[in-house]
Scaffold this active site. Structure first.
Site, mmCIF file in Angstrom:
data_model
loop_
_atom_site.group_PDB
_atom_site.id
_atom_site.type_symbol
_atom_site.label_atom_id
_atom_site.label_comp_id
_atom_site.label_asym_id
_atom_site.label_seq_id
_atom_site.Cartn_x
_atom_site.Cartn_y
_atom_site.Cartn_z
ATOM 1 N N LYS A 9 24.305 -32.355 9.014
ATOM 2 C CA LYS A 9 25.628 -31.868 9.726
ATOM 3 C C LYS A 9 25.612 -30.543 8.579
ATOM 4 C CE LYS A 9 30.316 -32.623 9.132
ATOM 5 N NZ LYS A 9 31.450 -33.705 9.395
ATOM 6 N N HIS A 11 5.920 -26.866 49.480
ATOM 7 C CA HIS A 11 7.037 -26.906 49.279
ATOM 8 C C HIS A 11 8.131 -28.149 49.597
ATOM 9 C CE1 HIS A 11 7.133 -22.482 49.045
ATOM 10 N NE2 HIS A 11 6.509 -22.124 50.631
#
Length: 528
Positions: free
Chosen positions: A140, A280
């Site tokens: 922070k 695929h």
């Protein structure tokens, strides 16, 4: 907002001590004061470094078996204080709080503890509290504080200090804060998901998933899409744990298809040599054989056109004979639980062929979660770990299947689980001979699979399609008899399907009229 912030004091508390001594020595050489806790402090002192205990900073000893040691204003105030705020500076002076400019923390090994099968109490004790609190505080306040949570970033810090006379840049502190918040988020996710499992909570109010970057990818499914590959920390064997021996970097589609191929071939763990060829994310050929080479050739003969540029997965270590056959056509990726030196030497001549090896096969029966993003959220479900044996099947026709038909039906059912819906799979003698995938109607999948088999028979110079005398698997019930009739016309003699249609009686009657054997599984394998 300051750019360069010098580092004068560092707090170090790590469970993973790799690379720590070199970093600590480099910091000490720059005159950085070192503060540490417990085992980390002892390690640094043994190495001859001067270290100040956190207990000296806080005025309190470590207590409650180490549960409480850094949760104190003299630590969190030192991390959170804004150095350009007069009130913060006055508060620090009033309470004797000295600023901490660098925090080096990595967390208790919670995930590793769980993975080892530790009991509940041990897992609880490996949930870090002080570490995440300090990391969040330092992150922070990255305007002034540098936070490191990964040994991989140690060299980056040293480079910063060397380049900026003992200081770090705002860009570096922001990047480290981002990594730190990601670390604590992933950590909390692991704890949350473990606890959900402990209490058998299937739908926790908040569900999160976390991953660690494995590699950035050139693009996603298409060149205009950005992409990356993340690992989830699980030990499930597959593309995420595999070693790549050669070939260029895997693409997004390579990874997706390789995963599909390996998960499919894992259905045949412990069986005869098996091969799955994927294109695929759908199989274009799956087979078993007396050898891996035979299994590969039988899978290849299901659909040679689609196999070109495909992914090959094997259920046994790759040998030279199989490697010789595979390199006869262009193949994108081969994945197997190991490979011989001879096989790797054969592949070495094909620089664009990727070879991946793993320590074993994934367990097709293992439980786990699968998730899929939708607009505004994501769907979560159990992984499809459904398996069947002959005991689970119900014969619904006048004619029961032969032993050979039953074996082929169970084989086809394993494959159906990995074919996109609507899925129809023709199998004969332990090899797919026709695959229909991803169609909007089941009758279309049935006909496409039969037609592809016919095309393949013509290409191979066979007198009749291999669907003659085959069995058929359908991933879901036949809603009408037309799909079954089409399969019979293609030469199928037996059918395995879930059952459960409103027209089951009509479908069963059509099977009886055609002399087919049919079994119901009571289990569906939709794959969207």
């Amino acid at each position: 907002m300051p750019n360069l912030v010098p580092i004068g004091r560092a707090l170090i508390s790590v469970s993973d001590k790799s690379g720590l001594l070199d970093l600590a020595r480099a910091l000490a050489a720059r005159g950085v004061e070192l503060i540490s806790t417990g085992g980390t402090s002892g390690m640094l002192r043994t190495a001859g470094l001067t270290v100040r205990d956190v207990a000296e900073v806080t005025g309190f000893p470590e207590m409650m078996d180490g549960r409480v040691k850094t949760l104190h204003p003299n630590v969190h105030g030192a991390l959170l204080a804004l150095r350009d705020d007069d009130e913060h500076l006055l508060a620090m002076a009033a309470h004797g709080i000295e600023p901490i400019d660098l925090l080096i923390v990595n967390l208790y090994p919670f995930e590793e503890t769980v993975a080892k099968g530790a009991d509940h109490a041990t897992c609880i004790e490996n949930i870090d509290i002080g570490g995440p609190a300090m990391i969040r505080a330092a992150s922070k306040n990255h305007k002034f504080v540098t936070v490191l949570t990964d040994p991989a970033d140690y060299q980056g810090l040293l480079d910063q200090l060397a380049a900026h006379d003992g200081a770090t840049t705002m860009a570096f502190r922001q990047k480290m804060a981002l990594a730190a918040y990601g670390k604590t988020a992933a950590y909390d996710t692991a704890v949350s998901n473990w606890l959900a499992g402990e209490i058998a909570e299937k739908t926790p109010r908040h569900r999160s998933f976390a991953g660690k970057l494995a590699q950035g990818l050139r693009y996603g499914e298409n060149p205009h899409q950005g992409a990356a590959f993340y690992t989830d920390g699980s030990k499930r064997e597959g593309v995420a744990t595999a070693k790549q021996w050669q070939g260029k970097e895997l693409s997004y589609n390579n990874i997706n298809d390789t995963d599909a191929a390996f998960e499919l071939v894992a259905e045949f763990a412990g069986d005869a040599p098996a091969c799955a060829i994927i294109k695929h994310a759908n199989p274009c050929g799956v087979a078993v054989g007396t050898t891996l080479a035979e299994a590969y050739l039988r899978a290849y003969d299901c659909d040679r056109t689609s196999a070109f540029g495909g992914i090959v997965a094997l259920n046994q270590p790759l040998d030279a004979a199989t490697a010789e056959k595979i390199v006869e056509i262009f193949t994108e990726v081969v994945i197997a639980p190991g490979a011989s030196d001879e096989a790797r030497a054969i592949f070495a001549a094909k620089k664009n062929l990727r070879l991946l090896t793993t320590a074993g096969l994934p367990d097709a029966r293992s439980q786990g979660l699968a998730f899929k993003q939708v607009a505004g959220g994501f769907l979560v479900q159990d992984r499809d770990a459904g398996v069947l044996s002959t005991r689970d099947l119900r014969v619904v026709t006048k004619r029961a299947p032969t032993d050979a038909e039953m074996a082929d039906m169970l084989f086809a059912w394993k494959v159906a689980k990995h074919v996109k819906s609507n899925a129809i799979i023709y199998v004969k003698n332990g090899a797919t001979v026709g695959v229909g995938a991803g169609q909007m109607s089941r009758i279309d999948s049935t006909r496409i699979a039969a037609r592809k088999s016919q095309d393949m028979a013509e290409a191979l110079g066979l007198p009749a399609p291999l669907t003659q005398g085959s069995v058929v698997a359908s991933d879901a019930f036949f809603p009408f008899a037309d799909g079954l009739v089409a399969a019979a016309e293609a030469g199928a003699t037996a059918i395995i399907q879930p059952g459960g249609s409103m027209r089951d009686d009509e479908v069963i009657a059509a099977a009886d009229a055609a002399g087919l054997a049919m079994v119901f599984t009571g289990m569906r394998h939709f794959r969207h």
